[in-house]
Design a protein around this motif. Structure first.
Motif, mmCIF file in Angstrom:
data_model
loop_
_atom_site.group_PDB
_atom_site.id
_atom_site.type_symbol
_atom_site.label_atom_id
_atom_site.label_comp_id
_atom_site.label_asym_id
_atom_site.label_seq_id
_atom_site.Cartn_x
_atom_site.Cartn_y
_atom_site.Cartn_z
ATOM 1 N N ASP A 27 -9.634 12.043 2.437
ATOM 2 C CA ASP A 27 -8.386 11.653 3.102
ATOM 3 C C ASP A 27 -7.492 10.939 2.096
ATOM 4 O OD1 ASP A 27 -9.359 12.648 5.484
ATOM 5 O OD2 ASP A 27 -10.204 10.731 6.112
ATOM 6 N N CYS A 28 -6.206 11.297 2.084
ATOM 7 C CA CYS A 28 -5.294 10.714 1.095
ATOM 8 C C CYS A 28 -5.197 9.191 1.238
ATOM 9 C CB CYS A 28 -3.913 11.356 1.208
ATOM 10 S SG CYS A 28 -3.854 13.022 0.483
ATOM 11 N N ASP B 204 -4.003 10.587 6.689
ATOM 12 C CA ASP B 204 -5.042 11.498 7.177
ATOM 13 C C ASP B 204 -4.942 12.900 6.571
ATOM 14 O OD1 ASP B 204 -2.693 12.205 8.412
ATOM 15 O OD2 ASP B 204 -3.567 12.451 10.408
ATOM 16 N N THR B 205 -4.017 13.092 5.621
ATOM 17 C CA THR B 205 -3.912 14.390 4.951
ATOM 18 C C THR B 205 -5.137 14.627 4.078
ATOM 19 O OG1 THR B 205 -1.495 14.277 4.869
ATOM 20 C CG2 THR B 205 -2.557 15.800 3.352
ATOM 21 N N PRO B 206 -5.855 15.735 4.269
ATOM 22 C CA PRO B 206 -7.014 16.016 3.408
ATOM 23 C C PRO B 206 -6.577 16.567 2.056
ATOM 24 C CG PRO B 206 -6.784 17.741 5.049
ATOM 25 C CD PRO B 206 -5.701 16.742 5.337
#
Length: 491
Positions: free
Chosen positions: A250-251, A266-268
């Protein structure tokens, strides 16, 4: 031969319980016992190494320039399995150059068509100049698209995914600054430079109708290609010439990119660990004198410490160095010409795999291999010593290979799934997967009465080809939707 039994049952001595298929003379039995202690990695040591691994992984996520670089890739998430289209892919590996034309079809998950050509890299390129390398690659790209009659134009160029299996810093998915050469490469004029741009310049000189869309590491490609077919994929790993792993983070847990515009916590993000450099400071790895010698004689002493103990490029050389040492003390190959044995890297990991796979009477196949490759005719006791030594080195390599993956699993609290592994060691060594699974169970404390392993090593799909194509498709789709974060527009 004697019936099978185990040696080294005394756990307090931390010996590896290698199989003894025949009795050795006392001096060779004593020698293999010493080597057993040198090469065995106990459960407690595995846990210590994995713990330190976790610390170095976290340091790499904090900022650039750390021992394990934890390179961001701008591959945002796993594929859907519905990616489609036709794409050119290029793989610059440690031995070969491979060019593919891959068509991903949307008719069913994972349906695809691959046309490919492979070319062996001339050895002189590996230590030559940058211009020679890129011109060579551009020539073969030109030949490939001509042979397949692939039509691209300036306005509608052929989309290319470039698998560059070396540690690179990527501010965008379509560029990558080489941090350091690995796998025995030492080409001048590339380190610290944008490898993607250097390839673009070489293609431009030839007016090739190709657009480089994404620069990809083979480990990331293996993870994405496998996830394209298998949604249970959690990690991609390479256990071959080198060793490495990739996973989704997760970023919000990557401080060095957390504040990037357009990125939500929450961007993978696929992380290419490049953990062959783990423990370059030699804090926890159980080095032998042979590991120290290999490092000192390598093109980059002090670098890639973990890789030099566990990767396929080095296992055969460790084996050779031990044999040379034992011969120098008059214990084996007496009155024989060992000049070939003294040639560095004359033995590869495939040689060790064949020894462990030898079920012939009196290890005759191993004897034949020694005669053919080294002009040495081992005696029966020497063949048994050779077999046990090959096992010691392969067991240590397999057990060490677990440590980084186990650290990722603990960090991400991954309790089940598939680790998609590519590379000659993972897929060609007859006993690697079983040994890897056993060590994984030790580190993660899996119950002994389990019916199946919760985390399983599977064979990775074609990361450098299919993985690259899928990533290009994902990138073009993302750009089409206006999601340009991590994409540098190229004219």
């Amino acid at each position: 031969m004697d019936s099978k039994h185990l040696v080294g049952r005394d756990s307090k001595r931390e010996e590896s319980q290698i199989e003894a298929l025949a009795t050795l003379p006392p001096e060779l039995e004593e020698e293999i016992g010493k080597l057993d202690k040198d090469f065995w990695v106990s459960k407690e040591k595995l846990k210590e190494i994995s713990e330190r691994f976790g610390e170095e992984l976290a340091e790499g996520l904090e900022e650039n320039g750390k021992n394990i670089p934890m390179n961001i890739t701008w591959v945002l998430g796993f594929p859907t399995g519905r990616e489609n289209g036709s794409f050119l892919t290029l793989d610059l590996g440690g031995t070969n150059l491979r060019v593919c034309w891959i068509t991903l079809k949307d008719s069913k998950r994972g349906d695809l068509d691959v046309k490919q050509h492979q070319y062996k890299l001339p050895s002189e390129l590996k230590t030559g100049e940058a211009e020679a390398l890129w011109n060579y690659i551009a020539e073969f790209l030109e030949k490939f698209i001509t042979d397949l009659d692939l039509k691209g134009t300036k306005d509608d160029p052929l989309p290319l995914g470039f698998t560059f299996s070396y540690p690179a810093t990527q501010d965008y998915i379509d560029h990558g600054i080489l941090q350091t050469w690995t796998k025995g490469f030492d080409i001048k004029g590339v380190e610290g430079e944008d490898a993607a741009q250097q390839l673009r310049d070489a293609m431009a000189k030839k007016n090739l109708p190709i657009r480089l869309v994404a620069l990809i590491n083979d480990t990331t490609g293996a993870m994405i290609a496998s996830a394209y077919h298998d949604p249970s994929t959690i990690i991609g790993a390479i256990f071959g010439t080198g060793c490495n792993a990739a996973y989704m983070e997760d970023c919000g847990s990557i401080p060095k990119v957390a504040k990037t515009a357009g990125i939500t916590p929450d961007t993978p993000m696929a992380i290419n660990c490049e953990y062959g450099a783990f423990d370059n400071a030699h804090r926890v790895l159980p080095l032998t004198k042979y590991d120290t010698a290999i490092d000192a004689e390598s093109p980059r002493p002090g670098e890639q410490a973990f890789e030099k103990m566990s990767a396929g490029l080095y296992l055969g050389e460790i084996f050779r160095q031990v044999l040379v040492d034992v011969h120098s003390r008059g214990l084996i190959f007496k009155h024989q010409d060992v000049s070939k044995l003294k040639q560095p890297y004359i033995l590869d990991t495939g040689f060790l795999s064949a020894i462990e796979d030898d079920e012939s009477e009196k290890l005759s196949k191993t004897g034949d291999a020694f005669k053919e490759t080294l002009n040495i005719a081992p005696t029966e006791p020497e063949l048994e010593f050779i077999r046990r030594l090959a096992e010691l080195i392969a067991v240590r390599g397999a057990r060490l290979c677990v440590c980084g993956v186990a650290a990722i699993c603990r960090k991400k609290r991954l309790s089940s799934g598939h680790v998609a592994a590519d590379g000659s060691v993972a897929n060609k060594h007859p006993k690697f997967k079983k040994r890897w699974a056993g060590a994984m169970a030790e580190i993660l404390e899996w119950p002994e009465d389990r019916e199946e392993d919760p985390i399983v090593l599977t064979s990775a799909e074609d990361g450098s080809g299919v993985g690259a194509a899928v990533i290009v498709a994902m990138t073009l789709e993302r750009a089409k939707r206006g999601k340009m974060v991590g994409i540098k527009e190229q004219g």
